[in-house]
Design an enzyme around this catalytic site. Sequence first.
Site, PDB file in Angstrom:
ATOM      1  N   GLY A  67      -9.081  36.465   3.157  1.00 12.51           N
ATOM      2  CA  GLY A  67      -9.551  37.511   2.259  1.00 12.51           C
ATOM      3  C   GLY A  67     -10.270  38.584   3.048  1.00 12.51           C
ATOM      4  O   GLY A  67     -10.652  38.357   4.198  1.00 12.51           O
ATOM      5  N   CYS A  94      -8.601  31.395   7.775  1.00 15.12           N
ATOM      6  CA  CYS A  94      -9.269  32.668   8.057  1.00 15.12           C
ATOM      7  C   CYS A  94     -10.576  32.786   7.247  1.00 15.12           C
ATOM      8  O   CYS A  94     -11.515  32.052   7.520  1.00 15.12           O
ATOM      9  CB  CYS A  94      -8.302  33.823   7.803  1.00 15.12           C
ATOM     10  SG  CYS A  94      -8.837  35.336   8.580  1.00 15.12           S
ATOM     11  N   TYR A  95     -10.649  33.660   6.254  1.00  4.58           N
ATOM     12  CA  TYR A  95     -11.869  33.719   5.430  1.00  4.58           C
ATOM     13  C   TYR A  95     -12.180  32.334   4.859  1.00  4.58           C
ATOM     14  O   TYR A  95     -13.337  31.928   4.767  1.00  4.58           O
ATOM     15  CB  TYR A  95     -11.704  34.733   4.286  1.00  4.58           C
ATOM     16  CG  TYR A  95     -12.946  34.848   3.429  1.00  4.58           C
ATOM     17  CD1 TYR A  95     -13.971  35.695   3.792  1.00  4.58           C
ATOM     18  CD2 TYR A  95     -13.090  34.085   2.274  1.00  4.58           C
ATOM     19  CE1 TYR A  95     -15.128  35.785   3.027  1.00  4.58           C
ATOM     20  CE2 TYR A  95     -14.241  34.165   1.502  1.00  4.58           C
ATOM     21  CZ  TYR A  95     -15.257  35.021   1.883  1.00  4.58           C
ATOM     22  OH  TYR A  95     -16.400  35.105   1.119  1.00  4.58           O
ATOM     23  N   HIS A 185      -3.429  32.735  10.609  1.00  3.58           N
ATOM     24  CA  HIS A 185      -2.665  32.614   9.366  1.00  3.58           C
ATOM     25  C   HIS A 185      -1.380  31.814   9.596  1.00  3.58           C
ATOM     26  O   HIS A 185      -0.384  32.368  10.056  1.00  3.58           O
ATOM     27  CB  HIS A 185      -2.312  34.013   8.838  1.00  3.58           C
ATOM     28  CG  HIS A 185      -3.478  34.721   8.242  1.00  3.58           C
ATOM     29  ND1 HIS A 185      -3.832  34.592   6.922  1.00  3.58           N
ATOM     30  CD2 HIS A 185      -4.392  35.536   8.799  1.00  3.58           C
ATOM     31  CE1 HIS A 185      -4.914  35.313   6.689  1.00  3.58           C
ATOM     32  NE2 HIS A 185      -5.276  35.898   7.815  1.00  3.58           N
ATOM     33  N   GLU A 187       0.616  30.816   7.405  1.00  3.05           N
ATOM     34  CA  GLU A 187       1.607  31.084   6.357  1.00  3.05           C
ATOM     35  C   GLU A 187       2.550  32.223   6.703  1.00  3.05           C
ATOM     36  O   GLU A 187       3.584  32.374   6.060  1.00  3.05           O
ATOM     37  CB  GLU A 187       0.890  31.370   5.018  1.00  3.05           C
ATOM     38  CG  GLU A 187       0.078  32.660   4.934  1.00  3.05           C
ATOM     39  CD  GLU A 187      -1.344  32.536   5.465  1.00  3.05           C
ATOM     40  OE1 GLU A 187      -1.558  31.746   6.396  1.00  3.05           O
ATOM     41  OE2 GLU A 187      -2.238  33.255   4.977  1.00  3.05           O
ATOM     42  N   GLY A 240      21.362  40.388 -15.048  1.00  2.89           N
ATOM     43  CA  GLY A 240      20.601  40.154 -13.812  1.00  2.89           C
ATOM     44  C   GLY A 240      20.273  38.670 -13.702  1.00  2.89           C
ATOM     45  O   GLY A 240      20.360  37.933 -14.686  1.00  2.89           O
ATOM     46  N   ASP A 242      17.460  36.964 -13.288  1.00  2.00           N
ATOM     47  CA  ASP A 242      16.323  36.382 -14.012  1.00  2.00           C
ATOM     48  C   ASP A 242      16.634  36.157 -15.490  1.00  2.00           C
ATOM     49  O   ASP A 242      16.430  35.065 -16.019  1.00  2.00           O
ATOM     50  CB  ASP A 242      15.080  37.273 -13.884  1.00  2.00           C
ATOM     51  CG  ASP A 242      14.722  37.537 -12.433  1.00  2.00           C
ATOM     52  OD1 ASP A 242      15.218  36.787 -11.572  1.00  2.00           O
ATOM     53  OD2 ASP A 242      13.983  38.492 -12.170  1.00  2.00           O
ATOM     54  N   SER A 243      17.151  37.196 -16.153  1.00  2.00           N
ATOM     55  CA  SER A 243      17.410  37.012 -17.584  1.00  2.00           C
ATOM     56  C   SER A 243      18.557  36.022 -17.793  1.00  2.00           C
ATOM     57  O   SER A 243      18.571  35.260 -18.762  1.00  2.00           O
ATOM     58  CB  SER A 243      17.688  38.348 -18.284  1.00  2.00           C
ATOM     59  OG  SER A 243      18.900  38.924 -17.854  1.00  2.00           O
ATOM     60  N   LYS A 384      11.411  34.044  -6.837  1.00  2.00           N
ATOM     61  CA  LYS A 384      12.792  34.514  -6.989  1.00  2.00           C
ATOM     62  C   LYS A 384      13.826  33.538  -6.400  1.00  2.00           C
ATOM     63  O   LYS A 384      14.844  33.246  -7.030  1.00  2.00           O
ATOM     64  CB  LYS A 384      12.921  35.874  -6.288  1.00  2.00           C
ATOM     65  CG  LYS A 384      14.254  36.544  -6.490  1.00  2.00           C
ATOM     66  CD  LYS A 384      14.250  37.314  -7.780  1.00  2.00           C
ATOM     67  CE  LYS A 384      15.543  38.037  -8.018  1.00  2.00           C
ATOM     68  NZ  LYS A 384      15.494  38.791  -9.266  1.00  2.00           N
TER      69      LYS A 384
END
Length: 528
Positions: A67, A94-95, A185, A187, A240, A242-243, A384
């Site tokens: 952060g 980190c933070y 980090h 990640e 699409g 997602d829908s 996604k």
Amino acid sequence: MNDDVIAPAHQADHEKLLIVDFGSQVTQLIARRLREVNVYCEIHPFQNVTDAFLEEYAPRAVILSGGPASVRDEGAPRPPKRIFELGVPVLGICYGQQVMMQMLGGRIERGEGTAEFGRAFVSPTETRTDLFDGWFDDGREQVWMSHGDHVAEMAPGFEVCGTSPHAPFAVIADTDRRFYAVQFHPEVHHTPNGRTIFENFVRIAGFTGDWTMGAYREQAVAAIREQVGDGRVICALSGGVDSSVAAMLIHEAVGDQLTCVFVDHGLLRKGEAEEVVGMFRDNYNLPLIHADESELFLEKLDGVSDPETKRKIIGGLFIDVFDKHAGEIGGAEFLAQGTLYPDVIESVSFSGGPSVTIKSHHNVGGLPEKMGLKLVEPLRELFKDEVRALGVELGLPPSFIGRHPFPGPGLAIRCPGEITRPKLAILREADAVYIDQIRKHGLYDEIWQAFCAILPVRTVGVMGDGRTYDYACALRAVTSVDGMTADFYPFTHEFLGETATRIINEVRGINRVTYDITSKPPGTIEWE
Ligand code: XMP
């Protein structure tokens, strides 16, 4: 948040990891890395993580994110002390490392002269920790640092397991309590072996890796049945990913209680309406209304050339049209939406203030309020790529799942200037040839998005022995991860030459082809 939203697939039965967010730009990547190793996790802003929340959520492990704040500042964000009393493994990043040290009795110093940003190398000490199994095989490891403050004194019980030239406490651990903390980090992509740390961490925490799309599908179906009961659900199906995946999942759960409305605004690509309707109605038996409203949309767009006005007209009409058709179904109580996890993560904002609107995005956000509907959002917990995996699990063809994104306002924003039917017809043909070329050359999956735009200018050419005066078009192809930034795709000159020749030969109305080599920023992906 809308009070009516009930997360349909409540993950009570999963082993859960908690990510406490302190506002790092890359917190979402922590969740990505964990989901990749089949662990269910949620990101919650530090303010929301109370003792009561911890009690209810019952995490099997906790990660404290990075952060922008300094733990030395007054009012600096802190997690509740209870996190360190749960008896579960905790990893501070980190933070997260600094706040952990400060709360457990260590000391943090301001990073004057010792701030570190970018690539660094961490080397092991004599002290090994199981969090770093599989690390340091070749001596040191590349990591990504981004910190101002640093640990000056460790909390009691911790030992140093790794150092970098500017970070004497790059990796520290209290193996007995299973508390770990890293200055860098793990990640991000630039810590190439970072995934191993997450694999080790979840192994130490005893996760069995029960987060799979098969398991998700079963639970989501059960949860949708419970939420919907015998009510009716309507869904705006755009074709699409997602829908489509949301509709397939809801259909599996409640069958014909679901009705999909496919709004055809006349701004679709060549063959698109037939493809979507053919696939979902005829192949998957989804109850689907094909609302062909192209006349209405094109009439209202007549003479409009301002991009924002186009977007507003299309967005508003879409809601009216959907409302009309959904009204004809009668008695619907629920609206299905393909909302994804990145849209619902509450982010911690330190900057405040609204950001500038670059483009008004087309979505169906105005619908639930207007129609008094409750939302069914079965993808709210997914990223996604997980939605794509779920789509494959549900039997959608991989070629469909891998389709490039297509914007809600469709070809309207690929036709700068006035939209006319002849221009749309030319654009459809040119786009189809271009995409065919990309597929034939095996490039489709390497490109994030590709399309053709028809330009509002006509230029002079010569074909055979005659003069032509036709439209110019621009080809666009970009690589991207999330559409937020993008780079143009480096086609070979041969490919570009062959494509230009094909478009000019096969599409009447175009006599000049250009390739758009603008990155985003400063350009956007679409032309409007
Ligand atoms: P831009 O042009 O802003 O686009 O760089 C980024 C991505 O978003 C898509 N896009 C939209 N998608 N409704 C959508 O669903 C919209 O109104 C919209 N506008 C742009 C664009 O195609 C690209 O993938």
